[in-house]
Design a protein around this motif. Structure first.
Motif, PDB file in Angstrom:
ATOM      1  N   LYS A  77      52.843 -10.404  12.899  1.00  0.00           N
ATOM      2  CA  LYS A  77      54.265 -10.739  12.884  1.00  0.00           C
ATOM      3  C   LYS A  77      54.775 -11.278  14.223  1.00  0.00           C
ATOM      4  CE  LYS A  77      58.807  -8.718  11.876  1.00  0.00           C
ATOM      5  NZ  LYS A  77      59.540  -7.481  11.505  1.00  0.00           N
ATOM      6  N   SER A  78      54.471 -10.613  15.311  1.00  0.00           N
ATOM      7  CA  SER A  78      54.996 -10.999  16.624  1.00  0.00           C
ATOM      8  C   SER A  78      54.510 -12.391  17.047  1.00  0.00           C
ATOM      9  CB  SER A  78      54.586  -9.961  17.675  1.00  0.00           C
ATOM     10  OG  SER A  78      55.011 -10.350  18.962  1.00  0.00           O
ATOM     11  N   SER A  97      54.377 -11.921   5.980  1.00  0.00           N
ATOM     12  CA  SER A  97      55.394 -11.546   4.990  1.00  0.00           C
ATOM     13  C   SER A  97      56.598 -12.484   5.044  1.00  0.00           C
ATOM     14  CB  SER A  97      55.875 -10.111   5.246  1.00  0.00           C
ATOM     15  OG  SER A  97      54.817  -9.198   5.054  1.00  0.00           O
ATOM     16  N   TYR A  98      57.176 -12.738   3.891  1.00  0.00           N
ATOM     17  CA  TYR A  98      58.414 -13.510   3.809  1.00  0.00           C
ATOM     18  C   TYR A  98      59.175 -13.041   2.580  1.00  0.00           C
ATOM     19  CZ  TYR A  98      56.532 -16.268  -0.069  1.00  0.00           C
ATOM     20  OH  TYR A  98      56.031 -16.652  -1.280  1.00  0.00           O
ATOM     21  N   LEU A 131      57.768 -20.146   7.221  1.00  0.00           N
ATOM     22  CA  LEU A 131      58.404 -21.113   8.110  1.00  0.00           C
ATOM     23  C   LEU A 131      59.581 -21.812   7.427  1.00  0.00           C
ATOM     24  CD1 LEU A 131      55.275 -22.694   9.856  1.00  0.00           C
ATOM     25  CD2 LEU A 131      56.922 -21.099  10.857  1.00  0.00           C
ATOM     26  N   GLU A 132      59.424 -22.112   6.151  1.00  0.00           N
ATOM     27  CA  GLU A 132      60.540 -22.708   5.399  1.00  0.00           C
ATOM     28  C   GLU A 132      61.756 -21.793   5.418  1.00  0.00           C
ATOM     29  OE1 GLU A 132      59.993 -24.025   1.442  1.00  0.00           O
ATOM     30  OE2 GLU A 132      58.514 -25.567   1.968  1.00  0.00           O
ATOM     31  N   GLU A 133      61.501 -20.494   5.247  1.00  0.00           N
ATOM     32  CA  GLU A 133      62.588 -19.509   5.243  1.00  0.00           C
ATOM     33  C   GLU A 133      63.287 -19.453   6.587  1.00  0.00           C
ATOM     34  OE1 GLU A 133      62.640 -14.804   5.733  1.00  0.00           O
ATOM     35  OE2 GLU A 133      61.470 -15.422   4.001  1.00  0.00           O
ATOM     36  N   ASN A 158      50.817 -17.586   3.077  1.00  0.00           N
ATOM     37  CA  ASN A 158      52.289 -17.466   3.083  1.00  0.00           C
ATOM     38  C   ASN A 158      52.950 -18.108   4.302  1.00  0.00           C
ATOM     39  OD1 ASN A 158      52.002 -15.932   0.733  1.00  0.00           O
ATOM     40  ND2 ASN A 158      52.106 -13.985   1.837  1.00  0.00           N
ATOM     41  N   LEU A 159      52.182 -18.722   5.205  1.00  0.00           N
ATOM     42  CA  LEU A 159      52.790 -19.289   6.411  1.00  0.00           C
ATOM     43  C   LEU A 159      53.784 -20.414   6.104  1.00  0.00           C
ATOM     44  CD1 LEU A 159      53.031 -19.261   9.477  1.00  0.00           C
ATOM     45  CD2 LEU A 159      51.060 -20.805   9.594  1.00  0.00           C
TER      46      LEU A 159
END
Length: 337
Positions: free
Chosen positions: A258-259, A214-215, A304-306, A299-300
């Motif tokens: 997530k972790s 998720s992002y 990561l960009e976020e 969505n990776l």
């Protein structure tokens, strides 16, 4: 002129073999099946992988690679021997030179073990290179110039992170959180939430089918589509002991992963913090390239960009970057041979 130089991506999950002049000729699971009574191998590679979780007591399925390094030296030798025989290299008159890849930041003892395993197959000479460097080359990055290139190679056993310039690694890190960890996360999540036990192959199928992270995305329609992805999962009910089917959604898998994804993100941040300022400026401009099977997690790059505030891209064919990188380096072995 008759000798065939070989590049090997000795992965925790798959072994890819590149033959100079031919390209990638083999891509098989890093699995061997042994008869425990006779200690003789029964199956290798793809045939062995199909037996995973389905063998009787005296038949043992072995994954000789663990966290990107050799956990079972003898079985790794058997597997390499089988692969070279399959491509008609083993036993040929002209011994090949072998270029084999290993994770960054492994010990010299572990690196020697990898070289010894390859040498025992009858190689004329063995070269060992670090995976993130080879992955960067295979992804099409020009690492020869005094400009930073950053690659994150998410394999089966390790995630290797490196900043490269002038043909070598400037800063790097390796973390034992990668594709296999994602599978274990999914197994544990379903076990804890649904009291359902599933196997490794089922977890891998879930990851490949609806695996995501998720992002924050302002596109609400896209978010809705992601959450609509569902999949039926079959396993053994831990309460009743009987076979059972549940339906799991992609947002649940995002929660499960997530972790582990956060651990990888934290390690990338540490490498960025250790990078010289001039090279950091290059990374902001050129971005980070993802390679390896884990790069296919939906969505990776956006996630990561976020978190990193740096552009992130997935290589064109992330699964074969290391193997293709060995092909490029095989053309340059005469410089070091």
């Amino acid at each position: 002129m008759f000798r065939k130089d070989i590049g090997i991506d000795l992965g925790t999950v798959n072994i890819l073999v590149y033959v100079k002049g031919e390209g990638i000729v083999l891509n098989e699971p890093s699995v061997v099946v042994i008869d425990e009574d006779t200690k003789r191998p029964i199956a290798f590679g793809r045939d062995a992988d199909e037996m995973l979780g389905r063998t009787p007591g005296k038949i043992k399925v072995i994954k000789p690679m663990k966290d990107g390094v050799i956990a079972d030296f003898e079985t790794t030798g058997m597997l390499l021997d089988y692969l070279l025989r399959k491509i008609n290299i083993k036993g040929s008159f002209f011994k090949p030179r072998i270029l084999i890849c290993c994770p960054s930041n492994i010990t010299e003892v572990e690196k020697s073990a990898i070289a010894d395993a390859a040498a025992r197959t009858g190689a004329k000479r063995v070269f060992v290179e670090e995976e993130p460097k080879v992955a960067a080359i295979g992804a099409g990055l020009d690492i020869s110039k005094p400009v930073a290139n950053m690659v994150v190679d998410i394999g089966g056993g390790t995630t290797d992170i490196a900043v490269l310039s002038l043909g070598n690694i400037v800063t790097s890190a390796s973390i034992k959180t990668a594709g296999n960890t994602f599978d274990a996360d999914i197994i544990n999540y379903i076990k804890d939430k649904y009291k359902l036990l599933i196997g490794e192959k089922t977890a891998e199928k879930i990851k490949k089918t609806i695996g995501n992270i998720s992002y924050k995305d302002n596109n609400k329609e896209k978010n809705k589509e992601n959450k609509k992805e569902k999949m039926d999962v079959r396993g053994r009910d831990l309460v009743g002991g009987l076979p059972k089917t549940i339906t799991i959604s992609s947002d649940e898998i995002a929660e499960a992963l997530k972790s582990s994804v956060e651990k990888i993100t934290k390690m990338i941040k540490q490498v960025l913090e250790q990078t010289p300022p001039e090279l950091s400026a290059d990374i902001i401009e050129k971005g980070i390239v993802l390679t390896g099977g884990g790069a296919l997690l939906k969505n990776l790059p956006e996630y990561l960009e976020e978190k990193l505030e740096v552009p992130v891209f997935t290589a064109e064919d992330p699964l074969t970057c290391v193997a293709n990188g060995t092909g490029v380096l095989l053309d340059k072995l005469h410089y070091i041979d």
